[in-house]
Scaffold this motif. Structure first.
Motif, PDB file in Angstrom:
ATOM      1  N   LEU A  21     -22.892 -11.405 108.628  1.00 45.27           N
ATOM      2  CA  LEU A  21     -23.852 -12.491 108.910  1.00 45.27           C
ATOM      3  C   LEU A  21     -23.150 -13.720 109.476  1.00 45.27           C
ATOM      4  O   LEU A  21     -23.768 -14.559 110.142  1.00 45.27           O
ATOM      5  CB  LEU A  21     -24.581 -12.904 107.621  1.00 45.27           C
ATOM      6  N   LEU A  22     -21.848 -13.833 109.187  1.00 44.57           N
ATOM      7  CA  LEU A  22     -21.092 -15.006 109.631  1.00 44.57           C
ATOM      8  C   LEU A  22     -20.558 -14.831 111.057  1.00 44.57           C
ATOM      9  O   LEU A  22     -19.998 -15.764 111.628  1.00 44.57           O
ATOM     10  CB  LEU A  22     -19.904 -15.261 108.687  1.00 44.57           C
ATOM     11  N   ASP A  23     -20.710 -13.601 111.605  1.00 45.32           N
ATOM     12  CA  ASP A  23     -20.139 -13.318 112.927  1.00 45.32           C
ATOM     13  C   ASP A  23     -21.210 -13.419 114.015  1.00 45.32           C
ATOM     14  O   ASP A  23     -22.256 -12.769 113.903  1.00 45.32           O
ATOM     15  CB  ASP A  23     -19.573 -11.888 112.969  1.00 45.32           C
ATOM     16  N   PRO A  24     -20.947 -14.198 115.073  1.00 40.92           N
ATOM     17  CA  PRO A  24     -21.874 -14.175 116.198  1.00 40.92           C
ATOM     18  C   PRO A  24     -21.749 -12.843 116.940  1.00 40.92           C
ATOM     19  O   PRO A  24     -20.686 -12.215 116.920  1.00 40.92           O
ATOM     20  CB  PRO A  24     -21.406 -15.341 117.067  1.00 40.92           C
ATOM     21  N   THR A  25     -22.814 -12.366 117.552  1.00 44.97           N
ATOM     22  CA  THR A  25     -22.712 -11.188 118.418  1.00 44.97           C
ATOM     23  C   THR A  25     -22.755 -11.688 119.858  1.00 44.97           C
ATOM     24  O   THR A  25     -22.945 -12.887 120.097  1.00 44.97           O
ATOM     25  CB  THR A  25     -23.890 -10.229 118.178  1.00 44.97           C
ATOM     26  N   ALA A  28     -24.257 -16.627 115.097  1.00 49.10           N
ATOM     27  CA  ALA A  28     -24.184 -16.135 113.713  1.00 49.10           C
ATOM     28  C   ALA A  28     -25.451 -16.520 112.953  1.00 49.10           C
ATOM     29  O   ALA A  28     -26.010 -17.597 113.177  1.00 49.10           O
ATOM     30  CB  ALA A  28     -22.967 -16.724 113.032  1.00 49.10           C
ATOM     31  N   LYS A  29     -25.893 -15.640 112.056  1.00 51.33           N
ATOM     32  CA  LYS A  29     -27.085 -15.962 111.238  1.00 51.33           C
ATOM     33  C   LYS A  29     -26.750 -17.013 110.185  1.00 51.33           C
ATOM     34  O   LYS A  29     -27.591 -17.791 109.762  1.00 51.33           O
ATOM     35  CB  LYS A  29     -27.579 -14.694 110.537  1.00 51.33           C
ATOM     36  N   VAL A  30     -25.491 -16.977 109.720  1.00 51.57           N
ATOM     37  CA  VAL A  30     -25.069 -17.964 108.717  1.00 51.57           C
ATOM     38  C   VAL A  30     -23.800 -18.641 109.228  1.00 51.57           C
ATOM     39  O   VAL A  30     -22.837 -17.974 109.600  1.00 51.57           O
ATOM     40  CB  VAL A  30     -24.788 -17.295 107.353  1.00 51.57           C
ATOM     41  N   ILE A  31     -23.841 -19.974 109.254  1.00 50.07           N
ATOM     42  CA  ILE A  31     -22.649 -20.739 109.652  1.00 50.07           C
ATOM     43  C   ILE A  31     -22.075 -21.367 108.393  1.00 50.07           C
ATOM     44  O   ILE A  31     -22.808 -21.999 107.616  1.00 50.07           O
ATOM     45  CB  ILE A  31     -23.028 -21.839 110.663  1.00 50.07           C
ATOM     46  N   LEU A  32     -20.781 -21.163 108.182  1.00 49.71           N
ATOM     47  CA  LEU A  32     -20.132 -21.751 107.012  1.00 49.71           C
ATOM     48  C   LEU A  32     -19.442 -23.021 107.475  1.00 49.71           C
ATOM     49  O   LEU A  32     -18.391 -22.967 108.115  1.00 49.71           O
ATOM     50  CB  LEU A  32     -19.124 -20.730 106.460  1.00 49.71           C
ATOM     51  N   ALA A  33     -20.052 -24.172 107.190  1.00 49.62           N
ATOM     52  CA  ALA A  33     -19.478 -25.447 107.639  1.00 49.62           C
ATOM     53  C   ALA A  33     -18.403 -25.865 106.662  1.00 49.62           C
ATOM     54  O   ALA A  33     -18.680 -26.099 105.484  1.00 49.62           O
ATOM     55  CB  ALA A  33     -20.574 -26.499 107.711  1.00 49.62           C
ATOM     56  N   ARG A  34     -17.154 -25.912 107.137  1.00 50.19           N
ATOM     57  CA  ARG A  34     -16.036 -26.232 106.251  1.00 50.19           C
ATOM     58  C   ARG A  34     -15.654 -27.695 106.406  1.00 50.19           C
ATOM     59  O   ARG A  34     -15.749 -28.249 107.492  1.00 50.19           O
ATOM     60  CB  ARG A  34     -14.825 -25.359 106.582  1.00 50.19           C
ATOM     61  N   ALA A  35     -15.163 -28.269 105.316  1.00 55.36           N
ATOM     62  CA  ALA A  35     -14.673 -29.645 105.373  1.00 55.36           C
ATOM     63  C   ALA A  35     -13.458 -29.668 106.298  1.00 55.36           C
ATOM     64  O   ALA A  35     -12.727 -28.679 106.377  1.00 55.36           O
ATOM     65  CB  ALA A  35     -14.291 -30.109 103.982  1.00 55.36           C
ATOM     66  N   GLY A  36     -13.221 -30.786 106.979  1.00 58.14           N
ATOM     67  CA  GLY A  36     -12.187 -30.860 107.999  1.00 58.14           C
ATOM     68  C   GLY A  36     -10.774 -30.574 107.527  1.00 58.14           C
ATOM     69  O   GLY A  36     -10.088 -29.719 108.051  1.00 58.14           O
ATOM     70  N   SER A  37     -10.332 -31.263 106.453  1.00 59.73           N
ATOM     71  CA  SER A  37      -8.910 -31.158 106.127  1.00 59.73           C
ATOM     72  C   SER A  37      -8.714 -30.608 104.716  1.00 59.73           C
ATOM     73  O   SER A  37      -9.621 -30.579 103.906  1.00 59.73           O
ATOM     74  CB  SER A  37      -8.273 -32.539 106.218  1.00 59.73           C
TER      75      SER A  37
END
Ligand SMILES: Cc1cc2nc3c(=O)[nH]c(=O)nc-3n(C[C@H](O)[C@H](O)[C@H](O)COP(=O)(O)OP(=O)(O)OC[C@H]3O[C@@H](n4cnc5c(N)ncnc54)[C@H](O)[C@@H]3O)c2cc1C
Length: 702
Positions: free
Chosen positions: A630-634, A639-648
């Protein structure tokens, strides 16, 4: 009805004697009494007394002096019940417990230690509240900290506190004639005021270290006890006088014709005789008589005025030291004692497959089988509960016993099954159970069944649900050790269909994603089987799992009355993990939706991420990892789910642990809902909110 035979041996209290008996059974499984054995203790670890002053002084961390009873029980094939013992019903052969049904026994062994004699100031025993008070005590400018007591414990605690607080005013308040003068002069050298007990300030800070008193419930249960100390009187076989099926050892007991003072030394030394006699009694063999030495060597820890640790060796009236090498000698003995528990081997027959909800089939074979059977829609559009006519919703759930406590296991299964209906916006009205019991004697099956049924009722009744029927089965496979792990409970649950049930497919662009509790039960219980989870982390997880989420469903229902369109979509996170169940919601909802998860907001139970980083995982996790797609774009779709990560500050190790957390299977897992912003704000701003805001739903085009 009292249990006679076959055997249910109940160990009341996880003191030093019982910890060593458990260790003995780990090392020599052939010497373990046959039948079912249960340990009852108020926490899942117990502190080793020899190192308590070192803990207070700051030489040791708590984890270094805690004996992990849960791991010992797992390895010795013993059920663990975390509960407060309130009494013994001698005629019914039952151990009475607070807030849950009594446990029937055929044999009982008591090792609950003692408390501190009544008086002013907070008692040093039980230790946990006293240690918390010391942690919370203020700095050097605070009023003098008082230690009331004339024994060695008060002296040792005073010297330990001097190491903890080099500058704070300390006072020992004692009866003048009772303390050896050399010890008193050592206290004075450490600038610890030694005062008569009459000068006590009862409202000031301090601890009472005035000698041991056995729990009052021992004598009120009708067991023969010493009038002054309350200790249970035993024969030298450690059998309680007049009660051949009840044994007692440690501070709560005293051998009638060979009394010894309450001390960890005697609790430790009693263990070999106790282990032998528990087995001999269960097999009708001759019991061993214990003749303890007249006195034992005591090593008393302290500190010199320069802050260097030292110790005394005391043997009757003889006193050697103080000297730093006696301290080092004491340290070595104490550490070797604790190392023995780390070497306890696991039982050979222990299966390593995960239990609870992690024992479910993975999604892929389930979907394939449903399709082959002409039931594809059940796999592709699954809802948490099915409609039963227009008025009712129904669901079914269950699993092989997750834990060895049959009452708590019943409660957890009831709460877990209820969450399918909670996720649809209703509560359980009625339930039916199919309970598979291990193949064993009828009396033990009866006890396992009644504990399980009481646990189920405790999960159902507060939400107004009735257990209205069911069936029992006897397993045809070999019974495991402990027997209680052979229980398997399946429940069908029914609830009134709300006017508009929440569904998995109701997500809308703009919905806020909220999670009702942290994740991580799968990895914690998987690591527990490998002996790698911390006892307090498992206690925390079990406390969360045993808390009903019914009140928060009622909270949601109240808010919906004010804003009917605020919440349309909800599910419960169980076997497939957060990502798997979120994927089901996205699949069932509008196809052009996308979820942005805030990686830093995904809550984890204490210890879970550390265990994931150390490569522990539930046995269902590998199959669940397919939801990472689900996290991978085709090439055609983002992607169906984007995991937004903190910058640092996020390492690849942190990242990997988070990905594993997202597919960790949950038992009694959180509710996951998509709701309007106004409802999300109301939920997050409520007092003591349980909710975590973990992301938003957006249209793919955004
Ligand atoms: C500050 C201090 C320092 C000490 N230092 C030493 C020392 O250096 N050497 C030494 O030999 N002794 C020492 N002692 C004495 C020692 O702590 C006790 O003698 C020893 O712990 C007794 O062991 P036990 O096995 O009888 O019970 P405990 O070690 O007290 O264990 C009893 C267990 O039963 C559990 N329990 C109790 N009541 C219930 C209940 N109602 N329901 C469920 N569970 C229950 C408790 O949580 C605990 O886990 C010290 C005591 C103190 C206070």
């Amino acid at each position: 009805m009292p249990l006679t035979s076959p055997q249910h041996l109940v160990l009341a209290g996880g003191g030093h004697s019982h910890a060593l008996v458990l260790l003995h059974w780990c090392m020599h499984p052939q010497r373990r009494p046959a039948g079912w054995i249960t340990l009852v203790n108020r926490q899942s670890s117990t502190l080793y007394s020899g190192m308590i002053p070192g803990l207070i002084a700051g030489h040791y961390k708590r984890s270094e002096i805690a004996i992990d009873l849960r791991r010992l029980c797992d390895r010795a094939g013993v059920s663990l019940v975390i509960a407060e013992i309130t009494g013994v019903d001698v005629s019914q052969q039952q151990l009475q417990l607070r807030d849950r049904p009594a446990l029937s026994f055929s044999q009982l062994s008591i090792n609950v230690g003692g408390g501190t004699q009544p008086g002013p100031l907070l008692a040093i025993k039980p230790l946990e509240p006293a240690l918390e008070t010391l942690d919370a005590a203020q700095g050097p400018a605070s009023p003098p900290f008082q230690l009331l007591g004339s024994g060695l414990a008060a002296m040792e605690v005073a010297m330990a506190l001097r190491q903890r607080w080099p500058k704070r005013r300390l006072q020992v308040l004692h009866r003048p004639e009772t303390v050896p003068s050399r010890l008193l002069s050592s206290l004075s050298q450490l600038k610890i005021d030694v005062l008569p007990s009459t000068t006590l300030n009862p409202s000031g800070p301090g601890l009472r270290c005035t000698g041991s008193q056995a729990p009052e419930w021992l004598s009120s249960s009708g067991l023969p006890c010493c009038p002054d100390s309350g200790r249970v009187r035993t024969q030298s076989s450690l059998q309680v006088l007049g009660h051949p099926t009840i044994f007692a050892a440690g501070d709560c007991a005293v051998i009638d014709n060979q009394p010894r003072p309450p001390s960890g030394v005697w609790a430790v030394r009693a263990a070999a005789t106790l282990a032998h006699n528990l087995r001999a009694a269960s097999e009708g063999d001759r019991l061993r008589q214990w003749r303890p030495q007249r006195r034992a060597l005591q090593l008393l820890g302290g500190v010199n005025p320069e802050g260097c640790p030292q110790a005394w060796a005391l043997w009757g009236g003889i006193q050697i030291g103080p000297h730093p090498w006696i301290w080092r000698w004491k340290q070595r003995i104490d550490r070797q004692f604790m190392e023995r528990f780390d070497q306890a081997p696991a039982m050979e027959s222990k299966a390593m497959d995960c239990r609870g909800c992690a024992a479910k089939l993975p999604a892929a074979p389930l979907e394939a089988a449903l399709e082959a059977a002409g039931l594809k829609s059940l796999g592709t559009a699954p809802e948490d509960a099915a409609s039963l006519g227009k008025d009712w919703l129904q669901s079914v759930d269950g699993f092989p016993a997750l834990i060895s406590d049959p009452w708590l296991n019943g409660r957890l299964t009831a709460l877990h099954a209820s969450s399918d209906l909670w996720a649809c916006g209703t509560s359980v009205a009625s339930a039916m159970a199919v309970i598979t019991l291990p193949k064993t004697a009828a009396a033990l099956q009866q006890e396992l069944l009644s504990q399980t049924l009481s646990g189920l009722r405790s999960g159902f009744e507060p939400q107004g649900a009735q257990l209205i029927g069911g069936h029992t089965l006897e397993a045809r496979s070999e019974a495991p050790t402990p027997l209680s792990l052979g229980l398997q409970v399946s429940l069908s649950v029914n609830g009134k269909r709300p006017a508009r049930p929440w569904t998995k497919g109701g997500l809308r662009a703009g919905d806020q994603l909220l999670l009702s509790r942290p994740l991580g039960t799968g990895v914690l219980f998987a690591a527990a089987m490998a002996g790698a989870a911390q006892p307090e982390d498992l206690d925390h997880a079990l406390a969360q799992m045993g808390t009903s989420q019914h009140p928060i469903v009622e909270q949601l229902q109240t808010l919906i009355c004010l804003e009917p369109e605020a919440l349309l979509s909800c599910t419960d996170v169980t076997g497939f993990g957060l990502l798997g169940h979120l994927g089901e919601m996205l699949q069932a909802s509008h196809h052009q939706l996308q979820v942005v998860l805030d990686a830093s907001a995904i809550p984890a139970l204490p210890g879970a991420l550390k265990l994931l980083k150390a490569q522990h995982a539930s046995s269902l996790a590998p199959a669940n990892r397919r939801s990472w797609s689900l996290l991978d774009p085709t090439k055609d779709h983002p992607a169906k789910v984007i995991l937004a990560r903190a910058g640092s500050g996020v390492t690849s190790e942190d990242d990997q642990a988070l990905l594993e957390l997202l597919v960790d299977p949950q038992t009694c897992g959180p509710l996951l809902l998509g709701c309007s912003e106004s409802m999300a704000n109301a939920l997050l701003q409520a007092n003591d909110t349980a909710w975590h805001h973990i992301g938003v739903v957006q249209s793919m085009q955004d």
